[in-house]
Design a protein around this motif. Structure first.
Motif, PDB file in Angstrom:
ATOM      1  N   VAL A  26       0.864  -1.187   0.000  1.00 14.53           N
ATOM      2  CA  VAL A  26       0.000   0.000   0.000  1.00 14.53           C
ATOM      3  C   VAL A  26       0.896   1.231   0.000  1.00 14.53           C
ATOM      4  O   VAL A  26       1.653   1.458   0.965  1.00 14.53           O
ATOM      5  CB  VAL A  26      -0.921   0.024   1.233  1.00 14.53           C
ATOM      6  N   PRO A  27       0.873   2.059  -1.058  1.00 13.28           N
ATOM      7  CA  PRO A  27       1.749   3.242  -1.117  1.00 13.28           C
ATOM      8  C   PRO A  27       1.506   4.195   0.046  1.00 13.28           C
ATOM      9  O   PRO A  27       0.420   4.252   0.622  1.00 13.28           O
ATOM     10  CB  PRO A  27       1.375   3.885  -2.454  1.00 13.28           C
ATOM     11  N   LEU A  28       2.545   4.934   0.388  1.00  7.85           N
ATOM     12  CA  LEU A  28       2.463   5.912   1.467  1.00  7.85           C
ATOM     13  C   LEU A  28       1.573   7.090   1.070  1.00  7.85           C
ATOM     14  O   LEU A  28       1.448   7.397  -0.126  1.00  7.85           O
ATOM     15  CB  LEU A  28       3.861   6.444   1.799  1.00  7.85           C
ATOM     16  N   PRO A  29       0.950   7.767   2.046  1.00  7.05           N
ATOM     17  CA  PRO A  29       0.220   9.008   1.732  1.00  7.05           C
ATOM     18  C   PRO A  29       1.174  10.023   1.094  1.00  7.05           C
ATOM     19  O   PRO A  29       2.381  10.021   1.382  1.00  7.05           O
ATOM     20  CB  PRO A  29      -0.256   9.486   3.116  1.00  7.05           C
ATOM     21  N   ARG A  30       0.662  10.881   0.276  1.00 10.82           N
ATOM     22  CA  ARG A  30       1.507  11.831  -0.450  1.00 10.82           C
ATOM     23  C   ARG A  30       2.277  12.754   0.496  1.00 10.82           C
ATOM     24  O   ARG A  30       3.361  13.238   0.157  1.00 10.82           O
ATOM     25  CB  ARG A  30       0.676  12.652  -1.433  1.00 10.82           C
ATOM     26  N   ARG A  31       1.747  12.966   1.682  1.00 10.28           N
ATOM     27  CA  ARG A  31       2.422  13.858   2.640  1.00 10.28           C
ATOM     28  C   ARG A  31       3.659  13.202   3.257  1.00 10.28           C
ATOM     29  O   ARG A  31       4.505  13.882   3.851  1.00 10.28           O
ATOM     30  CB  ARG A  31       1.453  14.251   3.757  1.00 10.28           C
ATOM     31  N   VAL A  32       3.784  11.894   3.146  1.00 10.79           N
ATOM     32  CA  VAL A  32       4.915  11.161   3.738  1.00 10.79           C
ATOM     33  C   VAL A  32       5.923  10.845   2.634  1.00 10.79           C
ATOM     34  O   VAL A  32       5.650  10.034   1.752  1.00 10.79           O
ATOM     35  CB  VAL A  32       4.451   9.859   4.413  1.00 10.79           C
ATOM     36  N   GLN A  33       7.068  11.504   2.701  1.00 13.90           N
ATOM     37  CA  GLN A  33       8.055  11.331   1.646  1.00 13.90           C
ATOM     38  C   GLN A  33       9.468  11.219   2.216  1.00 13.90           C
ATOM     39  O   GLN A  33       9.750  11.681   3.322  1.00 13.90           O
ATOM     40  CB  GLN A  33       8.006  12.517   0.669  1.00 13.90           C
ATOM     41  N   LEU A  34      10.323  10.605   1.428  1.00 15.86           N
ATOM     42  CA  LEU A  34      11.743  10.569   1.727  1.00 15.86           C
ATOM     43  C   LEU A  34      12.329  11.958   1.489  1.00 15.86           C
ATOM     44  O   LEU A  34      11.918  12.665   0.561  1.00 15.86           O
ATOM     45  CB  LEU A  34      12.426   9.558   0.808  1.00 15.86           C
ATOM     46  N   LEU A  35      13.270  12.338   2.325  1.00 13.79           N
ATOM     47  CA  LEU A  35      14.034  13.563   2.079  1.00 13.79           C
ATOM     48  C   LEU A  35      15.420  13.182   1.595  1.00 13.79           C
ATOM     49  O   LEU A  35      16.108  12.365   2.218  1.00 13.79           O
ATOM     50  CB  LEU A  35      14.143  14.397   3.356  1.00 13.79           C
ATOM     51  N   TYR A  36      15.825  13.766   0.479  1.00 13.01           N
ATOM     52  CA  TYR A  36      17.173  13.548  -0.019  1.00 13.01           C
ATOM     53  C   TYR A  36      17.906  14.871  -0.073  1.00 13.01           C
ATOM     54  O   TYR A  36      17.491  15.791  -0.794  1.00 13.01           O
ATOM     55  CB  TYR A  36      17.173  12.901  -1.413  1.00 13.01           C
ATOM     56  N   ASP A  37      18.961  14.961   0.707  1.00 11.77           N
ATOM     57  CA  ASP A  37      19.720  16.203   0.827  1.00 11.77           C
ATOM     58  C   ASP A  37      18.800  17.365   1.215  1.00 11.77           C
ATOM     59  O   ASP A  37      18.954  18.498   0.733  1.00 11.77           O
ATOM     60  CB  ASP A  37      20.438  16.508  -0.492  1.00 11.77           C
ATOM     61  N   GLY A  38      17.808  17.020   2.071  1.00  8.85           N
ATOM     62  CA  GLY A  38      16.889  18.022   2.586  1.00  8.85           C
ATOM     63  C   GLY A  38      15.678  18.295   1.719  1.00  8.85           C
ATOM     64  O   GLY A  38      14.776  19.044   2.127  1.00  8.85           O
ATOM     65  N   ARG A  39      15.597  17.691   0.542  1.00 11.28           N
ATOM     66  CA  ARG A  39      14.483  17.941  -0.388  1.00 11.28           C
ATOM     67  C   ARG A  39      13.586  16.712  -0.465  1.00 11.28           C
ATOM     68  O   ARG A  39      14.074  15.581  -0.535  1.00 11.28           O
ATOM     69  CB  ARG A  39      15.024  18.291  -1.775  1.00 11.28           C
ATOM     70  N   PRO A  40      12.247  16.910  -0.452  1.00 12.98           N
ATOM     71  CA  PRO A  40      11.335  15.769  -0.538  1.00 12.98           C
ATOM     72  C   PRO A  40      11.398  15.090  -1.903  1.00 12.98           C
ATOM     73  O   PRO A  40      11.517  15.758  -2.933  1.00 12.98           O
ATOM     74  CB  PRO A  40       9.954  16.398  -0.283  1.00 12.98           C
ATOM     75  N   VAL A  41      11.331  13.741  -1.872  1.00 12.61           N
ATOM     76  CA  VAL A  41      11.378  12.952  -3.103  1.00 12.61           C
ATOM     77  C   VAL A  41      10.206  11.979  -3.095  1.00 12.61           C
ATOM     78  O   VAL A  41      10.054  11.201  -2.142  1.00 12.61           O
ATOM     79  CB  VAL A  41      12.699  12.173  -3.222  1.00 12.61           C
ATOM     80  N   ARG A  42       9.401  12.018  -4.126  1.00 17.32           N
ATOM     81  CA  ARG A  42       8.302  11.065  -4.277  1.00 17.32           C
ATOM     82  C   ARG A  42       8.812   9.860  -5.059  1.00 17.32           C
ATOM     83  O   ARG A  42       9.175   9.976  -6.240  1.00 17.32           O
ATOM     84  CB  ARG A  42       7.119  11.705  -5.015  1.00 17.32           C
ATOM     85  N   LEU A  43       8.853   8.719  -4.402  1.00 11.06           N
ATOM     86  CA  LEU A  43       9.391   7.516  -5.019  1.00 11.06           C
ATOM     87  C   LEU A  43       8.297   6.688  -5.679  1.00 11.06           C
ATOM     88  O   LEU A  43       7.138   6.706  -5.253  1.00 11.06           O
ATOM     89  CB  LEU A  43      10.099   6.655  -3.967  1.00 11.06           C
ATOM     90  N   ALA A  44       8.696   5.932  -6.689  1.00 10.01           N
ATOM     91  CA  ALA A  44       7.794   4.946  -7.285  1.00 10.01           C
ATOM     92  C   ALA A  44       7.568   3.824  -6.267  1.00 10.01           C
ATOM     93  O   ALA A  44       8.376   3.634  -5.357  1.00 10.01           O
ATOM     94  CB  ALA A  44       8.391   4.402  -8.574  1.00 10.01           C
ATOM     95  N   PRO A  45       6.468   3.051  -6.414  1.00 13.47           N
ATOM     96  CA  PRO A  45       6.128   2.040  -5.386  1.00 13.47           C
ATOM     97  C   PRO A  45       7.245   1.072  -5.018  1.00 13.47           C
ATOM     98  O   PRO A  45       7.450   0.784  -3.844  1.00 13.47           O
ATOM     99  CB  PRO A  45       4.933   1.318  -6.010  1.00 13.47           C
ATOM    100  N   ALA A  46       7.983   0.565  -6.008  1.00 16.75           N
ATOM    101  CA  ALA A  46       9.010  -0.436  -5.698  1.00 16.75           C
ATOM    102  C   ALA A  46      10.101   0.160  -4.809  1.00 16.75           C
ATOM    103  O   ALA A  46      10.507  -0.445  -3.804  1.00 16.75           O
ATOM    104  CB  ALA A  46       9.619  -0.982  -6.983  1.00 16.75           C
ATOM    105  N   ILE A  88      19.408   9.832  -6.407  1.00 18.57           N
ATOM    106  CA  ILE A  88      19.817   9.297  -5.103  1.00 18.57           C
ATOM    107  C   ILE A  88      21.105   8.511  -5.272  1.00 18.57           C
ATOM    108  O   ILE A  88      21.100   7.369  -5.738  1.00 18.57           O
ATOM    109  CB  ILE A  88      18.704   8.411  -4.514  1.00 18.57           C
ATOM    110  N   THR A  89      22.213   9.113  -4.878  1.00 15.36           N
ATOM    111  CA  THR A  89      23.526   8.488  -5.063  1.00 15.36           C
ATOM    112  C   THR A  89      24.287   8.310  -3.760  1.00 15.36           C
ATOM    113  O   THR A  89      25.378   7.741  -3.766  1.00 15.36           O
ATOM    114  CB  THR A  89      24.379   9.343  -6.030  1.00 15.36           C
ATOM    115  N   ASP A  90      23.724   8.794  -2.646  1.00 20.31           N
ATOM    116  CA  ASP A  90      24.425   8.724  -1.365  1.00 20.31           C
ATOM    117  C   ASP A  90      23.411   8.407  -0.265  1.00 20.31           C
ATOM    118  O   ASP A  90      22.520   9.212   0.008  1.00 20.31           O
ATOM    119  CB  ASP A  90      25.131  10.047  -1.081  1.00 20.31           C
ATOM    120  N   LEU A  91      23.560   7.234   0.366  1.00 18.34           N
ATOM    121  CA  LEU A  91      22.615   6.837   1.407  1.00 18.34           C
ATOM    122  C   LEU A  91      22.650   7.799   2.600  1.00 18.34           C
ATOM    123  O   LEU A  91      21.626   8.035   3.245  1.00 18.34           O
ATOM    124  CB  LEU A  91      22.927   5.408   1.880  1.00 18.34           C
ATOM    125  N   ASP A  92      23.822   8.357   2.886  1.00 18.99           N
ATOM    126  CA  ASP A  92      23.947   9.252   4.036  1.00 18.99           C
ATOM    127  C   ASP A  92      23.144  10.543   3.857  1.00 18.99           C
ATOM    128  O   ASP A  92      22.880  11.238   4.840  1.00 18.99           O
ATOM    129  CB  ASP A  92      25.415   9.592   4.288  1.00 18.99           C
TER     130      ASP A  92
END
Length: 360
Positions: A26-46, A88-92
């Motif tokens: 079940v995909p996450l709500p649109r308000r819940v996103q990963l941050l990459y280098d401080g910027r929100p990123v909307r990922l594909a389901p996989a 996304i090239t750096d996990l840290d």
């Protein structure tokens, strides 16, 4: 004769509904996103699902290990889209805290579930158990042991496992081999089975290959089922028969300590350890796929130290990475043989270097 005995029919009729697969992601709500280098990123389901696996483990000590992080990041990038990989090239630089907070909130809501909702959920589980948790063997209704397919997630392993952090892929019906009688169970809608067998010489109902370790996993009958109980009785009877010959076996391996043949002496000392200390035999593992755990035949020079006059100090990682550490007083012939076996060997070399526990 043994091979013929193993192939004898175990059942005449077998009917079941196949394994129970985990629910779809079940995909996450649109308000819940990963941050990459401080910027929100909307990922594909996989990629989002894999990120969720990592987020759930943020408090786990393994997540801080370099090997765990490297394995996860490599496999996470494999399920990303090309656009996601370029970004996304750096996990840290990844911040999973919003995803982790979302799943923690869901867990709290489940704890506060009303009695009515809990009852409804319990009935749903009972209905699924009635459908998938039982099969029919030769007209008898028998319990199925592990009828649920393991859900996808991150592999942890035990100890510092070399595969820790890898993605356990979602098992699909196309990955599953079904073993059944005449009536083949229907796969989930839109899917098909990898293969359907009618092998009466085995008692498993379904199988698939683990995506991390490459091992075959099985849906088996419950241990209290008629077939499994019969196999256990046969195993115990074999142990009883062995007990009638144990004194003769001990005499033979004690004579082997004095053999002029080095292989025979190594075999005799290894049998002594297995007999007296209840050590596992120890079988070869494919390099890089399993934790560095050893049994008797895989003991290395650094695992065995001699302490005069005839004490042997054993210190090695045993089953599931549990440390085995023990001092044992041994007969002079065993002590002297170990001194010979260890002579000139470097720490990484096998003590019983002429032995193999693998079946021919």
């Amino acid at each position: 004769m043994k091979r013929l005995a193993e192939k004898r029919p175990q059942w005449r009729q077998l009917a079941h509904h196949g394994p129970l697969f985990p629910p779809p992601y079940v995909p996450l709500p649109r308000r819940v996103q990963l941050l990459y280098d401080g910027r929100p990123v909307r990922l594909a389901p996989a990629a989002e699902e894999a990120a969720g696996f990592f987020a759930r483990l943020l408090e786990h000590p393994d997540v801080a290990r370099p090997r765990f992080r490297a394995n996860f990041f490599r496999e996470w990038r494999q399920v990303m889209s090309e656009k996601e990989r370029q970004l996304i090239t750096d996990l840290d630089k990844c911040d999973f805290s919003a995803i982790a907070a979302h799943y923690a909130e869901e867990a709290e809501l489940r704890k506060k579930m009303s009695k009515e909702d809990r009852k409804k959920l319990r009935l749903e589980r009972e209905n699924l158990r009635e459908t998938f948790g039982y099969c029919w063997v030769d007209g008898r209704r028998q319990r199925v042991g592990n009828y649920r397919v393991e859900p996808p997630g991150l592999f942890l392993g035990r100890g510092d496992h070399p595969q820790a952090g890898r993605l356990k892929q979602r098992v699909q019906p196309e990955d599953v081999v079904i073993n059944v009688g005449e009536d083949t169970p229907k796969p989930p809608a839109g899917h098909r089975w990898s293969e359907v067998r009618h092998d009466t010489s085995v008692t498993w109902l379904a199988s698939w290959t683990d995506s991390v370790l490459g091992k075959t996993k099985y849906v088996q009958l419950n241990p209290d089922s008629r077939l499994r109980s019969r196999r256990d009785i046969e195993k115990y009877e074999a142990a009883r028969r062995l007990g009638a010959h144990i004194d003769k076996i001990r005499q033979q391996y004690q004579q082997g300590w004095k053999s002029k043949n080095l292989l025979e002496r190594q075999t005799a000392v290894a049998l002594y350890f297995i007999d007296k200390l209840a050590l596992r035999v120890g079988t070869e593992k494919e390099p890089g796929l399993a934790a560095d755990t050893v049994g008797c035949c895989l003991l290395r020079a650094e695992h065995v130290q001699l302490r005069p006059p005839r004490s042997v100090h054993l210190d090695f990682p045993g089953k599931d990475g549990v440390r085995y550490r023990k001092d044992v007083t041994v007969p002079p012939a065993v002590y002297n043989n170990i001194a010979v076996f260890r002579a000139g060997k470097l720490p990484g070399q096998r003590l019983f270097d002429l032995l193999s526990a693998s079946c021919p």
